[in-house]
Design a protein around this motif. Sequence first.
Motif, short mmCIF file in Angstrom:
data_model
loop_
_atom_site.label_atom_id
_atom_site.label_comp_id
_atom_site.label_asym_id
_atom_site.label_seq_id
_atom_site.Cartn_x
_atom_site.Cartn_y
_atom_site.Cartn_z
N LYS A 46 0.68 -1.32 0.07
CA LYS A 46 -0.04 0.02 0.15
C LYS A 46 0.93 1.19 0.08
CE LYS A 46 -3.96 -2.32 2.47
NZ LYS A 46 -5.12 -1.83 1.37
N SER A 47 0.29 2.35 0.13
CA SER A 47 0.98 3.67 -0.22
C SER A 47 1.56 4.10 1.27
CB SER A 47 -0.01 4.77 -0.95
OG SER A 47 0.68 5.86 -0.61
N CYS A 48 2.65 4.40 1.20
CA CYS A 48 3.57 4.74 2.42
C CYS A 48 2.90 6.34 2.92
CB CYS A 48 5.06 4.66 2.44
SG CYS A 48 6.15 5.23 3.63
N LEU A 49 2.98 6.97 1.82
CA LEU A 49 2.49 8.34 2.09
C LEU A 49 1.20 8.43 2.59
CD1 LEU A 49 3.31 11.53 2.04
CD2 LEU A 49 2.59 11.44 -0.21
N ILE A 50 0.25 7.89 1.86
CA ILE A 50 -1.17 8.04 2.31
C ILE A 50 -1.28 7.67 3.65
CG2 ILE A 50 -3.54 7.17 1.96
CD1 ILE A 50 -2.75 7.36 -1.32
N HIS A 51 -0.92 6.14 3.94
CA HIS A 51 -1.20 5.83 5.19
C HIS A 51 -0.29 6.47 6.33
CE1 HIS A 51 -3.46 2.28 4.87
NE2 HIS A 51 -3.01 2.05 3.54
N SER A 52 0.67 7.19 5.96
CA SER A 52 1.42 7.93 7.20
C SER A 52 0.39 9.11 7.37
CB SER A 52 2.86 8.69 6.38
OG SER A 52 3.54 7.45 6.19
N LEU A 53 0.08 9.61 6.32
CA LEU A 53 -0.96 10.68 6.76
C LEU A 53 -2.30 10.58 7.32
CD1 LEU A 53 -0.32 12.80 3.11
CD2 LEU A 53 0.67 13.35 5.41
N LEU A 54 -2.78 9.31 6.94
CA LEU A 54 -4.10 8.95 7.65
C LEU A 54 -3.79 8.45 8.94
CD1 LEU A 54 -5.76 6.67 4.64
CD2 LEU A 54 -6.32 8.90 5.56
N CYS A 55 -2.91 8.28 9.38
CA CYS A 55 -2.34 7.83 10.78
C CYS A 55 -2.38 9.14 11.95
CB CYS A 55 -0.62 7.37 10.96
SG CYS A 55 -0.34 7.13 12.40
N LEU A 56 -2.40 10.34 11.26
CA LEU A 56 -2.63 11.41 11.80
C LEU A 56 -4.17 11.57 12.24
CD1 LEU A 56 -0.08 13.60 10.34
CD2 LEU A 56 0.19 12.55 12.14
N VAL A 57 -5.18 11.00 11.42
CA VAL A 57 -6.46 11.17 11.74
C VAL A 57 -7.14 10.13 12.72
CG1 VAL A 57 -8.85 11.51 10.58
CG2 VAL A 57 -6.70 12.08 9.52
N PRO A 58 -7.22 10.45 13.85
CA PRO A 58 -7.90 9.24 14.73
C PRO A 58 -8.59 8.04 14.25
CG PRO A 58 -7.82 11.42 15.94
CD PRO A 58 -7.69 11.79 14.54
N VAL A 59 -9.78 8.37 14.01
CA VAL A 59 -10.76 7.20 13.68
C VAL A 59 -10.27 6.46 12.43
CG1 VAL A 59 -13.06 6.54 13.44
CG2 VAL A 59 -12.54 7.99 15.05
N LEU A 60 -9.92 7.40 11.36
CA LEU A 60 -9.62 6.71 10.06
C LEU A 60 -8.46 6.09 9.97
CD1 LEU A 60 -10.63 6.73 7.31
CD2 LEU A 60 -9.57 8.98 6.83
N GLY A 61 -7.52 6.77 11.05
CA GLY A 61 -6.22 6.09 11.13
C GLY A 61 -6.24 4.80 11.49
N TRP A 62 -7.13 4.55 12.73
CA TRP A 62 -7.21 3.16 13.04
C TRP A 62 -7.68 2.21 12.26
CZ3 TRP A 62 -10.08 6.03 17.80
CH2 TRP A 62 -9.25 6.53 18.63
N VAL A 63 -8.62 2.83 11.72
CA VAL A 63 -9.28 1.86 10.60
C VAL A 63 -8.22 1.31 9.47
CG1 VAL A 63 -10.90 1.65 8.56
CG2 VAL A 63 -11.66 2.73 10.77
N CYS A 64 -7.37 2.51 8.88
CA CYS A 64 -6.60 2.13 8.06
C CYS A 64 -5.49 1.20 8.41
CB CYS A 64 -6.06 3.23 7.44
SG CYS A 64 -7.13 4.19 6.53
N GLN A 65 -4.95 1.51 9.78
CA GLN A 65 -3.87 0.61 10.20
C GLN A 65 -4.59 -0.83 10.68
OE1 GLN A 65 -2.76 2.93 13.84
NE2 GLN A 65 -2.15 4.82 12.65
N SER A 66 -5.53 -0.93 11.16
CA SER A 66 -6.08 -2.41 11.48
C SER A 66 -6.22 -2.78 9.96
CB SER A 66 -7.30 -2.16 11.95
OG SER A 66 -8.30 -1.56 11.45
N GLY A 67 -6.39 -2.16 9.16
CA GLY A 67 -6.69 -2.91 7.68
C GLY A 67 -5.33 -3.49 7.46
#
Length: 124
Positions: A46-67
């Motif tokens: 997956k995209s390193c940049l997109i997931h790095s940025l999404l990590c900063l958004v609490p709920v959305l980051g948790w969803v992406c990281q759990s994925g």
Amino acid sequence: MPVVVDNDTPQWKNGLFGCFGDVGLCIFTFFLPCWTAGRNAEGVGKSCLIHSLLCLVPVLGWVCQSGVRREIREQRTIAGTCCNDYLVHIFCGCCALIQENQELQTPDDVAVVVAQPGKNVDRD
């Protein structure tokens, strides 16, 4: 009723709270979790940049990281559930990121066939 664990089911090679096995990664993830989240995402394609940025958004980051955690489990056939992955990232986010990163750095258990000279190796 006791829970029976199948010993043949692959488990995480590093425990969730075994994050101090790599102190450098532990410190780096504590101060810059977005870097480790991006690296983990990159490890599953997956995209390193997109997931790095999404990590900063609490709920959305948790969803992406759990994925990403789910994909690591599926690649390594590790037992677990999506709900468990999500809860781990909510309550133990840094430890989960470190565990996933350590898992991605550990090579898969792959059987290696060494051909001897003069002998045929069957390929199915």
